[in-house]
Design an enzyme around this catalytic site. Structure first.
Site, PDB file in Angstrom:
ATOM      1  N   SER A 137      42.180  67.535   0.558  1.00 12.89           N
ATOM      2  CA  SER A 137      42.743  68.166   1.748  1.00 12.89           C
ATOM      3  C   SER A 137      41.843  67.870   2.930  1.00 12.89           C
ATOM      4  O   SER A 137      40.633  67.658   2.775  1.00 12.89           O
ATOM      5  CB  SER A 137      42.840  69.686   1.535  1.00 12.89           C
ATOM      6  OG  SER A 137      43.094  70.359   2.755  1.00 12.89           O
ATOM      7  N   TYR A 150      39.564  77.830  -0.974  1.00  7.81           N
ATOM      8  CA  TYR A 150      40.380  76.611  -1.031  1.00  7.81           C
ATOM      9  C   TYR A 150      39.628  75.433  -0.410  1.00  7.81           C
ATOM     10  O   TYR A 150      39.555  74.346  -0.999  1.00  7.81           O
ATOM     11  CB  TYR A 150      41.704  76.825  -0.311  1.00  7.81           C
ATOM     12  CG  TYR A 150      42.577  75.595  -0.272  1.00  7.81           C
ATOM     13  CD1 TYR A 150      43.304  75.197  -1.391  1.00  7.81           C
ATOM     14  CD2 TYR A 150      42.668  74.819   0.894  1.00  7.81           C
ATOM     15  CE1 TYR A 150      44.106  74.056  -1.349  1.00  7.81           C
ATOM     16  CE2 TYR A 150      43.457  73.678   0.929  1.00  7.81           C
ATOM     17  CZ  TYR A 150      44.178  73.300  -0.190  1.00  7.81           C
ATOM     18  OH  TYR A 150      44.958  72.171  -0.150  1.00  7.81           O
ATOM     19  N   LYS A 154      38.338  71.935  -2.325  1.00  6.31           N
ATOM     20  CA  LYS A 154      38.734  70.571  -1.944  1.00  6.31           C
ATOM     21  C   LYS A 154      37.529  69.722  -1.548  1.00  6.31           C
ATOM     22  O   LYS A 154      37.524  68.499  -1.769  1.00  6.31           O
ATOM     23  CB  LYS A 154      39.770  70.625  -0.829  1.00  6.31           C
ATOM     24  CG  LYS A 154      41.113  71.187  -1.286  1.00  6.31           C
ATOM     25  CD  LYS A 154      41.701  70.404  -2.446  1.00  6.31           C
ATOM     26  CE  LYS A 154      43.085  70.864  -2.830  1.00  6.31           C
ATOM     27  NZ  LYS A 154      43.672  70.068  -3.934  1.00  6.31           N
TER      28      LYS A 154
END
Length: 244
Positions: A137, A150, A154
């Protein structure tokens, strides 16, 4: 001359919807002889297999390390792997729970490592010179505090990509990652973001819009194909210029 994966066998995780479904459909159109579609969502997985040729569904909870080993170790060697499965929800410093960390890292990090080592070992044993693409991401490169866990997961995926790229290159297996910004998917739409914040994200993107799943799938197809035969260990932004 179009980009092709003619005759190749591919395994795609998180394959039943969003980016995963777009990748699966794109690979079949590009000539893949077989796509093993792995997902925890059985109904959607069966629907995908009924609608797209050459798709072989595998219903599996990738957060279960032992079940993943048992299931995937029985597969034939494949030529390519797309580690697409992932989960996302806000985790803001000051209110993060242990379960947030565990659930996000179990899928986004642990499962990716487990699947990659299982599949790459089978590729090596069979003498397959293939390609692996991980879904990272843009948040691995640009921090968003409301999504701390998150983003961290990533960033870890980027480093996993670099490490596997170094380890597997001598065996003829390339490992790369793509780093999309906001993609128009059901998972993205489910993230609680108010209209003002969403509009701010869109305006921050120089191209002025979010990404379609097919735009990510086409980049993944390129990285899986022989057209990218000397690209290894990259983490490629698909972000409309956000990080410029």
């Amino acid at each position: 001359m179009e980009i092709s994966v003619e005759g190749k066998k591919v395994l795609v995780t998180g394959a039943s919807r969003g980016i995963g479904r777009a990748v699966t459909e794109t690979l079949v159109k590009a000539g893949a002889s077989k796509v093993y579609a792995v997902c925890i969502l059985k109904d959607e997985l069966d629907k995908l297999a009924s609608e797209v040729n050459n798709v072989h569904p595998i219903h599996l909870d990738l957060s279960d390390w032992s079940a993943t080993e048992e299931t995937l170790s029985k597969l034939e060697p494949v030529d390519c792997l797309v580690n697409n499965a992932g989960v996302l929800w806000p985790t803001e410093p000051g209110s993060i729970k242990e379960s947030d960390y565990d659930k996000i890292f179990d899928v986004n990090v642990k499962a990716l490592i487990n699947v990659t080592q299982i599949i790459s070992t089978k590729m090596i044993d069979a003498g397959v010179k293939g390609s692996i693409v991980n879904l990272s991401s843009i948040t691995a490169k640009k921090s968003y505090p409301r999504f701390l866990i998150y983003c961290t997961s990533k960033a870890t995926v980027d480093h996993i990509t670099h490490n596997f790229a170094l380890q597997l290159a001598p065996k003829g297996i390339r490992v790369n990652a793509v780093n999309p910004w906001i993609v128009n998917t059901a998972m993205g739409a489910a993230v609680p973001v108010d209209q003002e914040e969403a509009e701010g994200f869109r305006k921050a993107t120089p191209l002025g819009r979010f990404i379609e799943t097919e735009e990510v799938a086409k980049v993944i197809l390129f990285l899986l194909s022989d057209w990218s035969s000397m690209i290894n260990g990259v983490t490629l932004p698909i972000d409309g210029g956000l990080i410029l």
